[in-house]
Design a protein around this motif. Structure first.
Motif, PDB file in Angstrom:
ATOM      1  N   VAL A 111       0.909  -1.193  -0.121  1.00 13.61           N
ATOM      2  CA  VAL A 111      -0.116   0.027  -0.008  1.00 13.61           C
ATOM      3  C   VAL A 111       0.780   1.232  -0.040  1.00 13.61           C
ATOM      4  N   ASP A 112       1.969   1.162   0.812  1.00 16.88           N
ATOM      5  CA  ASP A 112       2.977   2.369   0.840  1.00 16.88           C
ATOM      6  C   ASP A 112       3.386   2.740  -0.655  1.00 16.88           C
ATOM      7  N   GLY A 113       3.563   1.712  -1.283  1.00 17.44           N
ATOM      8  CA  GLY A 113       4.316   1.608  -2.792  1.00 17.44           C
ATOM      9  C   GLY A 113       3.320   2.516  -3.496  1.00 17.44           C
ATOM     10  N   PHE A 114       2.027   2.049  -3.432  1.00 19.32           N
ATOM     11  CA  PHE A 114       0.773   2.343  -4.244  1.00 19.32           C
ATOM     12  C   PHE A 114       0.673   3.959  -3.792  1.00 19.32           C
ATOM     13  N   VAL A 115       0.561   4.210  -2.570  1.00 19.89           N
ATOM     14  CA  VAL A 115       0.579   5.539  -2.345  1.00 19.89           C
ATOM     15  C   VAL A 115       1.617   6.354  -2.897  1.00 19.89           C
ATOM     16  N   ASP A 116       2.932   5.949  -2.648  1.00 20.44           N
ATOM     17  CA  ASP A 116       4.081   6.800  -3.687  1.00 20.44           C
ATOM     18  C   ASP A 116       3.613   6.935  -4.699  1.00 20.44           C
ATOM     19  N   ALA A 117       3.342   5.869  -5.464  1.00 16.68           N
ATOM     20  CA  ALA A 117       3.066   6.139  -6.924  1.00 16.68           C
ATOM     21  C   ALA A 117       2.065   7.126  -7.273  1.00 16.68           C
ATOM     22  N   ILE A 118       0.842   7.173  -6.325  1.00 11.40           N
ATOM     23  CA  ILE A 118      -0.137   8.193  -6.465  1.00 11.40           C
ATOM     24  C   ILE A 118       0.255   9.556  -6.253  1.00 11.40           C
ATOM     25  N   GLU A 119       1.283   9.747  -5.251  1.00 15.55           N
ATOM     26  CA  GLU A 119       1.649  11.060  -4.868  1.00 15.55           C
ATOM     27  C   GLU A 119       2.550  11.391  -5.896  1.00 15.55           C
ATOM     28  N   LEU A 120       3.373  10.639  -6.704  1.00 20.25           N
ATOM     29  CA  LEU A 120       4.295  10.906  -7.833  1.00 20.25           C
ATOM     30  C   LEU A 120       3.377  11.573  -8.840  1.00 20.25           C
ATOM     31  N   GLN A 121       2.329  10.959  -9.274  1.00 21.18           N
ATOM     32  CA  GLN A 121       1.375  11.333 -10.370  1.00 21.18           C
ATOM     33  C   GLN A 121       0.919  12.658  -9.882  1.00 21.18           C
ATOM     34  N   ILE A 122       0.528  12.911  -8.707  1.00 27.81           N
ATOM     35  CA  ILE A 122      -0.095  14.317  -8.243  1.00 27.81           C
ATOM     36  C   ILE A 122       0.969  15.246  -8.230  1.00 27.81           C
ATOM     37  N   ALA A 123       2.132  15.083  -7.917  1.00 28.69           N
ATOM     38  CA  ALA A 123       3.246  15.878  -7.874  1.00 28.69           C
ATOM     39  C   ALA A 123       3.530  16.552  -9.242  1.00 28.69           C
ATOM     40  N   GLY A 124       3.269  15.540 -10.249  1.00 27.73           N
ATOM     41  CA  GLY A 124       3.412  15.756 -11.756  1.00 27.73           C
ATOM     42  C   GLY A 124       2.485  16.759 -12.218  1.00 27.73           C
ATOM     43  N   TRP A 125       1.031  16.582 -11.706  1.00 26.75           N
ATOM     44  CA  TRP A 125       0.030  17.480 -12.135  1.00 26.75           C
ATOM     45  C   TRP A 125       0.355  18.691 -11.454  1.00 26.75           C
ATOM     46  N   THR A 126       0.585  18.668 -10.132  1.00 30.03           N
ATOM     47  CA  THR A 126       0.956  20.126  -9.699  1.00 30.03           C
ATOM     48  C   THR A 126       1.925  20.845 -10.240  1.00 30.03           C
ATOM     49  N   ALA A 127       2.977  20.082 -10.639  1.00 31.55           N
ATOM     50  CA  ALA A 127       4.044  21.021 -11.383  1.00 31.55           C
ATOM     51  C   ALA A 127       3.561  21.450 -12.759  1.00 31.55           C
ATOM     52  N   ALA A 128       2.725  20.545 -13.316  1.00 31.07           N
ATOM     53  CA  ALA A 128       2.184  21.130 -14.516  1.00 31.07           C
ATOM     54  C   ALA A 128       1.056  22.480 -14.492  1.00 31.07           C
TER      55      ALA A 128
END
Length: 686
Positions: free
Chosen positions: A161-178
């Protein structure tokens, strides 16, 4: 800034010029503004939509992170339930765990909640599902699983689950930067749009408005030739064209108004000159004391007004038989002497009454003239204007020019008006002379009557006494002789007194301010001559009497005093003067009086007739009150005196023709002492 070439100066002509000029076919200002506003709106909508979509994605990812965190918490609870609770509770908790996994897989747009799927997130989610499926199969069995194994499986699941959350946060960070990059881009785009909007606004709106304002300011400063260039066919192009048409109309109206003002000013100047000329003629007519002075002044004025080289005024007799030169200005001496008296119709001037009219006569070598003086003097044109008054031809005015001349209607009217003023002035002088002659004749007639009633009667009495004296001497009757000599002496003295009284009356003078001084002088002379006491009483205040009216009043008072001296036997005379509301003069004596009923109304041997005539001439009322033994009162009441109307009589008597009081009237006894025996003649006013 506006450049000087943006505004032009033009001169107007009869037709308004076309101000459209060569124009480029461009979209209208409204289209430009709508297109620019629409573009800005689309960009704004797109940026807002994109921002909302990214924000929505970020919110869904954050919710997925929270839901994944709940998986870890649920896993810990599952381990506790396995250790402490029955299998039914484990199954219930397993169903909740399955529901959470299904929610993560399918998402929930209403929350929003969805996993930002990517290859990594999907791989980790599949691993979580597989590991849960393996662990679930062992945990929902009848026999509880081993605790150590359960904790190991739970730890492995939490790591997934932690790995899954990290993957989601990585996607959110990309959208936030965009999203941040997009916001920076939109900020730059807003700056560019603002600069573009200001530039376009200046080019499309501010600059044309400024040009219009500058052109309007130049118009207000009086530069009516200001014009705007018309480069486009948009709204400002149409405004510029309309402004140019308006400026052209204003300039044309201004030019036309200036032209009308110049014409009106010239017309007013001509009318002022005409009025000035007429005023000068009127002033001359009012001040000229003789026909010669009037003609000489008029001929100079009309020559100056007409611009003539010479002018002449001729007088015609009643029968219009001849014309006599009254005055000339600029005439050669030979012409003035040769044409001093012309027979009617003998030459171009001196027209008969039946043909009298204003004429312009050219004097050419072929013109037949009886007298060559005009041609010899070098005159080429003659203008003749008849002097007429009420269908009577009084004379003619001749104007001579050394060049061809044509009279304008205005000049013709002016010259004829001046000539009519001359005719009125000539007729006025004639009427004044006739009035003066009539006044002199009337005054001489009254003077003759007064002399007849005074000195003439006394002389007739002396003549009779002389005859009686001659008869007494011839008969040797000394008593009658002495009586006749005594009566002759008294008659001569009476005649001498009458003559002195007439001389005193002839020297009567008046004051233009008040009659009081003249009345006091009259009473003083009367008191000195007769020895009677006199009293003057002035009552009230009023307007002063005009001099001509004062003369008439003084003569009536003098005649009343003369009657007192001759017939009353009085010792005291009182003159009472009321100034308000009307002038009233009362002469009251303390003499013996007389019976008014015995005096005939038309009696001529007494002074009542003359006093009534004088009173009628000035519109006054004359009253005589007397009774035997009670004295006599003569009352003279004048009409209301105003400052504008000095005297109603048309022919006032000149002061030097003032009538003298009459002497004793003739009666049965011609003796001047007959007044003592006749109660009627004793105190009848003369």
């Amino acid at each position: 800034m506006l450049r000087g070439r943006d505004l032009t100066q033009v001169k107007t002509s009869g037709e308004p010029p076309a101000y459209t000029g060569p124009m480029r076919s461009k979209p209208t200002l409204t289209t430009k503004l709508l297109a620019m506003g629409g573009g800005f709106l689309l960009v704004a909508l797109a940026s807002i939509s994109l921002t909302l979509w990214v924000t929505w994605k970020l919110e869904g990812g954050a919710a997925a992170v929270n839901e994944a965190g709940r998986l870890r918490m649920n896993m810990l609870r599952m381990v506790l339930v396995l250790q402490t609770e029955p299998p039914e509770a484990v199954q219930e908790r397993a169903r909740l765990f399955d529901a959470s996994l299904e929610l993560l897989r399918t998402g929930d747009p209403s929350r929003p909640l969805f996993v930002p799927w990517s290859a990594e997130t999907r791989t980790r989610f599949d691993a979580i599902r597989a590991q849960w499926a393996q662990a679930r199969s062992g945990w929902v069995a009848t026999q509880p699983p081993d605790r150590a194994r359960t904790l190991a499986q739970a730890d492995a699941f939490v790591q997934q689950v932690d790995g899954f959350v990290d993957a989601i946060e990585l996607q959110i960070a990309g959208w936030t930067a965009a999203l941040h990059l997009f916001q920076l881009f939109m900020m730059a785009l807003a700056i560019v749009a603002a600069v573009t909007f200001m530039a376009v606004s200046y080019l499309l709106v501010i600059n044309p408005v400024a040009r219009l304002q500058q052109a309007q300011a130049r118009l207000r400063q009086g530069e009516l030739g200001t014009r705007l260039p018309v480069d486009t066919d948009d709204e400002f192009g149409q405004l510029s064209a309309g402004f140019n048409l308006m400026a052209h109309a204003l300039q044309a109206s201004h030019d036309e108004l200036e032209h009308k003002v110049r014409d009106k000013t010239a017309s007013i100047a001509v009318k002022n000159q005409r009025l000035a000329a007429l005023y000068e003629v009127s002033a001359l007519a009012s001040t000229a004391g003789s026909l010669e002075l009037l003609a000489q002044g008029f001929v100079q004025q009309i020559r100056r007004v007409a611009g003539a080289d010479a002018a002449a005024v001729r007088w015609s007799n009643e029968a219009n038989e001849r014309y006599v030169l009254l005055a000339g200005d600029g005439l050669p001496r030979t012409m003035a002497d040769g044409e001093h008296c012309l027979h009617t119709g003998s030459c171009l001037c001196g027209q008969p009454q039946a043909q009298a009219r204003t004429r312009v006569i050219p004097i050419t070598p072929s013109t037949e003239v009886a007298l060559p003086h005009c041609r010899e003097a070098g005159f080429e044109t003659m203008v003749t204007i008849p002097v007429q008054m009420q269908q009577r031809l009084l004379g003619e005015v001749d104007l001579f020019f050394r060049s061809p001349v044509e009279l304008t209607d205005e000049l013709r009217d002016l010259l004829e008006a001046m000539t009519r003023h001359l005719a009125s002035a000539m007729e006025g002088l004639r009427a004044t002379a006739l009035e003066r002659e009539a006044a002199v004749a009337e005054e001489r007639s009254l003077l003759a009557r007064e002399l007849h009633d005074s000195i003439a009667q006394s002389l007739a009495f002396l003549k009779i006494q002389t005859q009686l004296l001659r008869d007494a001497v011839a008969r040797g009757d000394e008593a009658k002789r002495d009586r006749s000599i005594g009566e002759l002496d008294v008659g001569v003295r009476e005649c001498y007194a009458d003559v002195r009284e007439l001389l005193v009356h002839f020297r009567t003078r008046t004051s233009e301010e008040d009659i009081e001084s003249a009345l006091r002088a009259t009473l003083s002379k009367f008191e000195h001559q007769t020895g009677m006491a006199t009293v003057l009483s002035m009552v009230g205040h009023g307007l002063p009497l005009p001099p001509d009216l004062q003369i008439q009043v003084l003569h009536m008072v003098q005649e009343a005093l003369s009657n007192v001296r001759k017939h009353s036997g009085a010792t005291r005379v009182e003159l009472l003067v009321h100034r308000h509301p009307r002038w009233r003069f009362e002469v009251q004596d303390n003499g013996k009086g007389f019976d008014l009923g015995q005096v005939p109304p038309d009696s001529l041997h007494v002074g009542l007739g003359i006093m009534r005539e004088r009173a009628q001439r000035v519109g006054a009322a004359l009253q005589v009150e007397s009774a035997p033994g009670q004295g006599t009162r003569v009352c003279i009441e004048l009409p209301t005196v105003t400052a504008a109307a000095p005297m109603p009589a048309p022919n006032p008597a000149p002061p030097f023709l003032a009538r003298a009081p009459r002497a004793a009237p003739p009666g049965a006894d011609i003796s001047p002492f007959a007044a003592a025996t006749s109660p009627v003649a004793a105190h009848a006013p003369s």
